[in-house]
Design a protein around this motif. Structure first.
Motif, PDB file in Angstrom:
ATOM      1  N   LEU A   1      -4.352 -45.463   6.007  1.00  0.00           N
ATOM      2  CA  LEU A   1      -5.345 -46.437   5.548  1.00  0.00           C
ATOM      3  C   LEU A   1      -5.882 -46.067   4.161  1.00  0.00           C
ATOM      4  CD1 LEU A   1      -7.451 -47.193   8.762  1.00  0.00           C
ATOM      5  CD2 LEU A   1      -5.849 -48.718   7.588  1.00  0.00           C
ATOM      6  N   GLU A   2      -6.024 -44.760   3.912  1.00  0.00           N
ATOM      7  CA  GLU A   2      -6.435 -44.319   2.586  1.00  0.00           C
ATOM      8  C   GLU A   2      -5.393 -44.670   1.538  1.00  0.00           C
ATOM      9  OE1 GLU A   2      -8.417 -40.382   1.820  1.00  0.00           O
ATOM     10  OE2 GLU A   2      -7.807 -40.068   3.903  1.00  0.00           O
ATOM     11  N   LEU A   3      -4.143 -44.366   1.834  1.00  0.00           N
ATOM     12  CA  LEU A   3      -3.075 -44.626   0.871  1.00  0.00           C
ATOM     13  C   LEU A   3      -2.930 -46.119   0.599  1.00  0.00           C
ATOM     14  CD1 LEU A   3      -0.432 -42.062   2.174  1.00  0.00           C
ATOM     15  CD2 LEU A   3      -2.015 -41.822   0.252  1.00  0.00           C
ATOM     16  N   GLU A   4      -3.126 -46.906   1.631  1.00  0.00           N
ATOM     17  CA  GLU A   4      -3.078 -48.364   1.457  1.00  0.00           C
ATOM     18  C   GLU A   4      -4.205 -48.834   0.539  1.00  0.00           C
ATOM     19  OE1 GLU A   4      -3.895 -52.258   4.275  1.00  0.00           O
ATOM     20  OE2 GLU A   4      -2.871 -50.531   5.165  1.00  0.00           O
ATOM     21  N   LYS A   5      -5.400 -48.255   0.742  1.00  0.00           N
ATOM     22  CA  LYS A   5      -6.539 -48.645  -0.095  1.00  0.00           C
ATOM     23  C   LYS A   5      -6.346 -48.177  -1.541  1.00  0.00           C
ATOM     24  CE  LYS A   5      -9.674 -50.548   1.091  1.00  0.00           C
ATOM     25  NZ  LYS A   5     -11.069 -50.318   1.459  1.00  0.00           N
ATOM     26  N   VAL A   6      -5.762 -46.995  -1.721  1.00  0.00           N
ATOM     27  CA  VAL A   6      -5.484 -46.505  -3.065  1.00  0.00           C
ATOM     28  C   VAL A   6      -4.571 -47.473  -3.805  1.00  0.00           C
ATOM     29  CG1 VAL A   6      -4.219 -44.741  -4.364  1.00  0.00           C
ATOM     30  CG2 VAL A   6      -5.890 -44.056  -2.645  1.00  0.00           C
ATOM     31  N   GLU A   7      -3.505 -47.897  -3.154  1.00  0.00           N
ATOM     32  CA  GLU A   7      -2.567 -48.819  -3.806  1.00  0.00           C
ATOM     33  C   GLU A   7      -3.221 -50.156  -4.111  1.00  0.00           C
ATOM     34  OE1 GLU A   7       0.392 -48.021  -5.079  1.00  0.00           O
ATOM     35  OE2 GLU A   7      -0.271 -46.030  -4.466  1.00  0.00           O
ATOM     36  N   LYS A   8      -4.033 -50.637  -3.185  1.00  0.00           N
ATOM     37  CA  LYS A   8      -4.700 -51.921  -3.390  1.00  0.00           C
ATOM     38  C   LYS A   8      -5.664 -51.866  -4.573  1.00  0.00           C
ATOM     39  CE  LYS A   8      -7.830 -55.221  -1.142  1.00  0.00           C
ATOM     40  NZ  LYS A   8      -8.597 -55.537   0.094  1.00  0.00           N
ATOM     41  N   LEU A   9      -6.529 -50.850  -4.599  1.00  0.00           N
ATOM     42  CA  LEU A   9      -7.533 -50.776  -5.659  1.00  0.00           C
ATOM     43  C   LEU A   9      -6.920 -50.356  -6.988  1.00  0.00           C
ATOM     44  CD1 LEU A   9     -10.685 -49.388  -3.828  1.00  0.00           C
ATOM     45  CD2 LEU A   9      -9.946 -51.736  -4.174  1.00  0.00           C
ATOM     46  N   ARG A  10      -5.880 -49.532  -6.930  1.00  0.00           N
ATOM     47  CA  ARG A  10      -5.181 -49.177  -8.174  1.00  0.00           C
ATOM     48  C   ARG A  10      -4.575 -50.418  -8.816  1.00  0.00           C
ATOM     49  NH1 ARG A  10      -1.359 -44.412  -7.167  1.00  0.00           N
ATOM     50  NH2 ARG A  10      -3.223 -43.140  -7.516  1.00  0.00           N
ATOM     51  N   SER A  11      -4.059 -51.321  -8.000  1.00  0.00           N
ATOM     52  CA  SER A  11      -3.494 -52.565  -8.517  1.00  0.00           C
ATOM     53  C   SER A  11      -4.579 -53.437  -9.146  1.00  0.00           C
ATOM     54  CB  SER A  11      -2.791 -53.326  -7.389  1.00  0.00           C
ATOM     55  OG  SER A  11      -2.303 -54.565  -7.840  1.00  0.00           O
ATOM     56  N   ILE A  12      -5.754 -53.485  -8.506  1.00  0.00           N
ATOM     57  CA  ILE A  12      -6.864 -54.271  -9.046  1.00  0.00           C
ATOM     58  C   ILE A  12      -7.319 -53.695 -10.385  1.00  0.00           C
ATOM     59  CG2 ILE A  12      -9.312 -54.813  -8.704  1.00  0.00           C
ATOM     60  CD1 ILE A  12      -8.669 -55.143  -5.709  1.00  0.00           C
ATOM     61  N   VAL A  13      -7.475 -52.379 -10.443  1.00  0.00           N
ATOM     62  CA  VAL A  13      -7.890 -51.734 -11.695  1.00  0.00           C
ATOM     63  C   VAL A  13      -6.855 -51.983 -12.788  1.00  0.00           C
ATOM     64  CG1 VAL A  13      -8.309 -49.512 -12.811  1.00  0.00           C
ATOM     65  CG2 VAL A  13      -9.315 -49.987 -10.571  1.00  0.00           C
ATOM     66  N   HIS A  14      -5.585 -51.870 -12.438  1.00  0.00           N
ATOM     67  CA  HIS A  14      -4.506 -52.114 -13.402  1.00  0.00           C
ATOM     68  C   HIS A  14      -4.590 -53.524 -13.977  1.00  0.00           C
ATOM     69  CE1 HIS A  14      -0.428 -53.537 -14.459  1.00  0.00           C
ATOM     70  NE2 HIS A  14      -0.286 -52.335 -14.981  1.00  0.00           N
ATOM     71  N   ASP A  15      -4.747 -54.506 -13.098  1.00  0.00           N
ATOM     72  CA  ASP A  15      -4.786 -55.897 -13.551  1.00  0.00           C
ATOM     73  C   ASP A  15      -6.007 -56.171 -14.421  1.00  0.00           C
ATOM     74  OD1 ASP A  15      -2.461 -56.265 -12.155  1.00  0.00           O
ATOM     75  OD2 ASP A  15      -3.374 -57.352 -10.481  1.00  0.00           O
ATOM     76  N   GLU A  16      -7.146 -55.591 -14.043  1.00  0.00           N
ATOM     77  CA  GLU A  16      -8.361 -55.799 -14.839  1.00  0.00           C
ATOM     78  C   GLU A  16      -8.260 -55.067 -16.179  1.00  0.00           C
ATOM     79  OE1 GLU A  16     -10.451 -57.944 -14.251  1.00  0.00           O
ATOM     80  OE2 GLU A  16     -10.579 -58.286 -12.102  1.00  0.00           O
ATOM     81  N   ALA A  17      -7.608 -53.908 -16.192  1.00  0.00           N
ATOM     82  CA  ALA A  17      -7.434 -53.172 -17.443  1.00  0.00           C
ATOM     83  C   ALA A  17      -6.561 -53.955 -18.418  1.00  0.00           C
ATOM     84  CB  ALA A  17      -6.829 -51.802 -17.162  1.00  0.00           C
ATOM     85  N   LEU A  18      -5.523 -54.593 -17.915  1.00  0.00           N
ATOM     86  CA  LEU A  18      -4.653 -55.401 -18.770  1.00  0.00           C
ATOM     87  C   LEU A  18      -5.438 -56.509 -19.466  1.00  0.00           C
ATOM     88  CD1 LEU A  18      -1.408 -55.850 -16.611  1.00  0.00           C
ATOM     89  CD2 LEU A  18      -1.592 -54.639 -18.807  1.00  0.00           C
ATOM     90  N   LYS A  19      -6.445 -57.051 -18.784  1.00  0.00           N
ATOM     91  CA  LYS A  19      -7.213 -58.175 -19.307  1.00  0.00           C
ATOM     92  C   LYS A  19      -8.443 -57.745 -20.115  1.00  0.00           C
ATOM     93  CE  LYS A  19      -7.587 -59.936 -15.159  1.00  0.00           C
ATOM     94  NZ  LYS A  19      -7.959 -60.839 -14.028  1.00  0.00           N
ATOM     95  N   SER A  20      -8.688 -56.443 -20.179  1.00  0.00           N
ATOM     96  CA  SER A  20      -9.889 -55.945 -20.852  1.00  0.00           C
ATOM     97  C   SER A  20      -9.678 -55.802 -22.360  1.00  0.00           C
ATOM     98  CB  SER A  20     -10.318 -54.607 -20.247  1.00  0.00           C
ATOM     99  OG  SER A  20     -10.757 -54.785 -18.907  1.00  0.00           O
ATOM    100  N   ASP A  21     -10.777 -55.778 -23.080  1.00  0.00           N
ATOM    101  CA  ASP A  21     -10.742 -55.596 -24.532  1.00  0.00           C
ATOM    102  C   ASP A  21     -10.965 -54.138 -24.918  1.00  0.00           C
ATOM    103  OD1 ASP A  21     -10.778 -58.563 -25.208  1.00  0.00           O
ATOM    104  OD2 ASP A  21     -12.654 -58.371 -24.080  1.00  0.00           O
ATOM    105  N   ILE A  22     -11.795 -53.458 -24.127  1.00  0.00           N
ATOM    106  CA  ILE A  22     -12.190 -52.085 -24.431  1.00  0.00           C
ATOM    107  C   ILE A  22     -12.021 -51.247 -23.168  1.00  0.00           C
ATOM    108  CG2 ILE A  22     -14.075 -50.582 -25.189  1.00  0.00           C
ATOM    109  CD1 ILE A  22     -15.319 -53.134 -26.493  1.00  0.00           C
ATOM    110  N   LEU A  23     -11.382 -50.077 -23.310  1.00  0.00           N
ATOM    111  CA  LEU A  23     -11.229 -49.141 -22.204  1.00  0.00           C
ATOM    112  C   LEU A  23     -11.937 -47.842 -22.560  1.00  0.00           C
ATOM    113  CD1 LEU A  23      -7.440 -49.666 -21.356  1.00  0.00           C
ATOM    114  CD2 LEU A  23      -9.413 -50.749 -20.272  1.00  0.00           C
ATOM    115  N   VAL A  24     -12.606 -47.267 -21.572  1.00  0.00           N
ATOM    116  CA  VAL A  24     -13.331 -46.012 -21.764  1.00  0.00           C
ATOM    117  C   VAL A  24     -12.764 -44.963 -20.815  1.00  0.00           C
ATOM    118  CG1 VAL A  24     -15.560 -44.852 -21.530  1.00  0.00           C
ATOM    119  CG2 VAL A  24     -15.455 -47.175 -22.475  1.00  0.00           C
TER     120      VAL A  24
END
Length: 290
Positions: free
Chosen positions: A49-72
């Motif tokens: 369940l942890e590994l599943e959540k990691v993949e899910k949230l990593r995908s969300i972060v990846h997609d939002e990072a692609l659409k972002s203007d500034i990364l910190v």
């Protein structure tokens, strides 16, 4: 004025992370686009369940990072940046200095990241320690001096805190200050006096093991000062703190103080209005070992 702060991945959401998206003044700023997990906890590997959540949230972060203007990137631990990420290109990337005020392991990671990641090579990279970046007439992204990752003299190195301001609203993302446990971290937060703050709290699960009680107490005292003196009515306390299933009991004085001040001391999950799921801390139960 539009100022929207959204936690994308945090320990209360089931993974090691402090990834936070800030939509402000027409820009998208993503702080700490990393997601990770503990390879061992209680002598146990991650539950599926942890590994599943990691993949899910990593995908969300990846997609939002692609659409972002500034990364910190506040520092070079894998739960705070993605060394292989393909989303840095054509972005303004504000990151912890890779050579100054940094420990040996993070210096090596930073060097490899900047040298071998093709995406970061195509980004506009700025070292952010102690600097302020005026993005436009209204938007400012400011950074603290390097703050210890935990107590003074921590072998884990340093992090930088992020302050995002637009108009008369100010948000602070503290990253891994673990409380803060230092006076320099506390003084910076107090001077900035944010309207909203996301704090990486103390690692009470390591108390008497890797972290001295006096350092946990220092963090609690500093958090009490923050509750009492900053104008923020909502303080999100998460990350290391959520690796302890009994964190609310250990930090009872803080929750009592928040209530007495009519303030909300909550997790990132509670900020989003979703169930708190500290999967790492629940690992024994998930594996049926309790």
């Amino acid at each position: 004025m539009k100022f929207k702060v959204k936690p994308l991945a945090f320990d209360s959401l089931g993974v090691r992370s402090t990834a936070t998206l800030v939509e402000v003044c027409g820009y998208r700023v993503l702080v700490d686009p990393g997601v990770s997990y503990a390879p061992r906890r209680y002598g146990l590997p991650p539950h599926p369940l942890e590994l599943e959540k990691v993949e899910k949230l990593r995908s969300i972060v990846h997609d939002e990072a692609l659409k972002s203007d500034i990364l910190v990137i506040s520092h070079y631990h894998y739960d705070h940046y993605d060394p292989k990420g393909d989303f840095y290109s054509d972005k303004l990337v504000l990151l912890k200095h890779p050579l100054e005020n940094i420990n040996f392991s993070q210096k090596g990671r930073a060097h490899a990241f900047l040298k071998y990641n093709e995406s970061i090579k195509n980004a506009h990279v700025e070292y952010a320690d102690s600097k302020e970046f005026k993005i436009d007439e209204e938007l400012s992204v400011k950074f603290s001096p390097p703050i210890p990752h935990g107590p003074q003299g921590s072998k884990l190195g340093f992090v930088i805190m992020t302050v995002i301001s637009c108009g008369d609203f100010k948000f602070i993302h503290t990253s891994d200050v673990q409380g803060p446990m230092t006076d320099t971290g506390l003084d910076f937060i107090m001077r900035e006096n944010p309207d909203l703050i996301f704090i990486g709290g103390p690692p009470t699960y390591m108390e008497k093991w890797r972290v001295d009680i006096e350092h946990i107490e220092k963090a609690i005292n500093n958090l009490t000062s923050i509750l009492s003196n900053v104008k923020a009515k909502v303080i999100v306390l998460d990350h290391h703190t959520l690796r302890d299933l009994n964190y609310k009991d250990r930090l009872k004085s803080l929750y009592d103080k928040a209530r007495s001040l009519s303030k909300r001391l909550i997790t990132a999950a509670e900020y989003l209005g979703v169930p708190v799921e500290p999967l790492e801390a629940m690992r024994k139960k998930l594996w049926g070992k309790e």
